[in-house]
Enzyme design. Sequence first.
Site, mmCIF file in Angstrom:
data_model
loop_
_atom_site.group_PDB
_atom_site.id
_atom_site.type_symbol
_atom_site.label_atom_id
_atom_site.label_comp_id
_atom_site.label_asym_id
_atom_site.label_seq_id
_atom_site.Cartn_x
_atom_site.Cartn_y
_atom_site.Cartn_z
ATOM 1 N NE ARG A 212 -3.448 2.798 2.421
ATOM 2 C CZ ARG A 212 -3.474 3.353 3.522
ATOM 3 N NH1 ARG A 212 -2.727 3.089 4.656
ATOM 4 N NH2 ARG A 212 -4.194 4.371 3.491
ATOM 5 C CG HIS B 232 -1.311 9.098 3.476
ATOM 6 N ND1 HIS B 232 -1.521 7.306 3.656
ATOM 7 C CD2 HIS B 232 -0.742 9.294 4.626
ATOM 8 C CE1 HIS B 232 -1.187 7.410 5.102
ATOM 9 N NE2 HIS B 232 -0.729 8.367 5.515
ATOM 10 C CD GLU C 265 -5.257 7.785 9.579
ATOM 11 O OE1 GLU C 265 -4.651 8.916 10.022
ATOM 12 O OE2 GLU C 265 -4.849 6.524 10.042
ATOM 13 C CG ASN D 174 -5.115 3.507 8.732
ATOM 14 O OD1 ASN D 174 -5.360 2.542 8.021
ATOM 15 N ND2 ASN D 174 -4.831 4.611 8.124
ATOM 16 C CE1 TYR E 198 -0.045 2.702 13.596
ATOM 17 C CE2 TYR E 198 -2.051 4.037 12.705
ATOM 18 C CZ TYR E 198 -0.988 3.189 12.537
ATOM 19 O OH TYR E 198 -0.472 3.200 11.337
ATOM 20 C CD GLU F 110 -1.632 4.099 7.938
ATOM 21 O OE1 GLU F 110 -1.705 4.443 9.126
ATOM 22 O OE2 GLU F 110 -1.940 4.642 7.172
HETATM 23 C C1 FCB Z 1 -1.618 7.252 10.621
HETATM 24 C C2 FCB Z 1 -0.894 7.612 9.311
HETATM 25 C C3 FCB Z 1 0.128 7.126 8.889
HETATM 26 C C4 FCB Z 1 1.001 7.182 10.153
HETATM 27 C C5 FCB Z 1 0.489 6.461 11.250
HETATM 28 C C6 FCB Z 1 1.407 6.406 12.309
HETATM 29 O O1 FCB Z 1 -2.518 8.040 11.077
HETATM 30 O O2 FCB Z 1 -1.982 7.374 8.212
HETATM 31 O O3 FCB Z 1 0.709 8.040 8.008
HETATM 32 O O4 FCB Z 1 1.687 8.348 10.163
HETATM 33 O O5 FCB Z 1 -0.704 7.049 11.545
#
Ligand code: FCB
Length: 453
Positions: free
Chosen positions: A84, A128, A173, A299, A301, A353
């Site tokens: 990607r 992006h 995002e 995405n 985290y 992500e």
């Molecule tokens: C996301 C972004 C990516 C990267 C990660 C850690 O929000 O899409 O570009 O910075 O966080």
Amino acid sequence: MNSPFPLHPQHRFPPGFVWGVATSAFQIEGAAQADGKGESIWDRFCRQPGAIADGSNGDQACDHYHRLESDLELIAGLGVDAYRFSVSWPRVQPLGQGAFNEAGIVFYERLVQGLLARGIKPYLTLNHWDLPQALQEQGGWANRDTVQHFVAYARHVAQRLGHRVAAITTHNEPWVMAVLGHESGIFAPGIRHRGTAMQVAHHLLLSHGLALQALRADGCTARLGIVLNLSPIGPATPSPEDVAAARLEDGRSVRWYMDPLFRGEYPADVWQHLGADVPHIEPGDMAAIATPMDFLGINYYTRGVVSASGAWSAQTSGKPLTDMGWEIVPEGLTELLTRLNRDWTLPPLYVKENGAAFQDTLQEGRVHDVERTDYIASHIAAVGEALAQGVPMAGYMVWSLMDNFEWASGYAKRFGIVHVDYATLTRTPKDSYLWYRDFLLAQQAHRAAATTA
Ligand code: FCB
């Protein structure tokens, strides 16, 4: 330590499940002024004193633009199904409207060809975050004209690459671009105005829907969708105040995007909360936003925890933290995916992500990043759990292939599974890269066994 995480039965994924690794243009390419590239809002933002933690910028980044062939070898060495990447709009169309820059599109043609030659599916993202600065001078995403400029750019890229890439994501995002870019102002273009942020979010969603319609009308064969950053949002305590605050935050960060995309409407509670800051909407906008998608990208985290008083902090939650200060909560990913599947009717879902920053040390050519490996393995297991619970998961991608420019954090935060020495630009695969490679080899063996059984 080699492969400290054994492959559990729940790590079996269906044949056809897409394994990948991700990057974005501004974060890795460098070559900020090469071959006719225009200025982006991130090029400009980096020049604002204090905007980037280490005072750095994307001028050189990982110099991926000049190291394409060796980086392709790194991707191929992982054994991923998919890569990607994003296209830099100002590289392809320097002013964001009018003339296209042939050298820019040729770079992405070489990238796509190089991936296909190695049997890797290209997953292309159109936006992006690196909007052409020339469009920002006319109001950027707050100006409705940018919607049509984006559609024209999308059509041009799709005409050149749409038949060779597996998937096209319109935006990465939208919440980040809208809220961090235009409400808190910690990201480019650094505006601080909630009403502007909400108008930006609406224009991003609208341009997504209109681009899908235009690409389909043009006969584009790639699968089309969007990528959202989503987290499960919960209250810090069971108090009614915290529960209400968490519900509102879920509305602003999750439902504000999911409801228009999948139901053609904005959530009424958030609309009411916004008062005068609601976006201006024209007839037909909501139907365009709800244009059916071929996939949804997520995405993930960390989780979100909300307290009405603002007293809650990840630093004192007791959960382990990454170098970003984000809690490590793999079960939050399962929670998020099952909730999405319960509350909306979804197309195939991809984690586009997932990954973590840690302070790595490079010693004798190795980076023993046990924490990152653990993070990735446990989140893959969380995706497996969502699959077992009936969520239509179709793929998973690690963020990121290599250490890169982490936006307002500059180069201090390292998310790569490949280490980058920014002085020499030397790439060194970390242990997490080796673990992921071995994991993918084992998956391939399962697949082969399944097809011959
Ligand atoms: C996301 C972004 C990516 C990267 C990660 C850690 O929000 O899409 O570009 O910075 O966080």
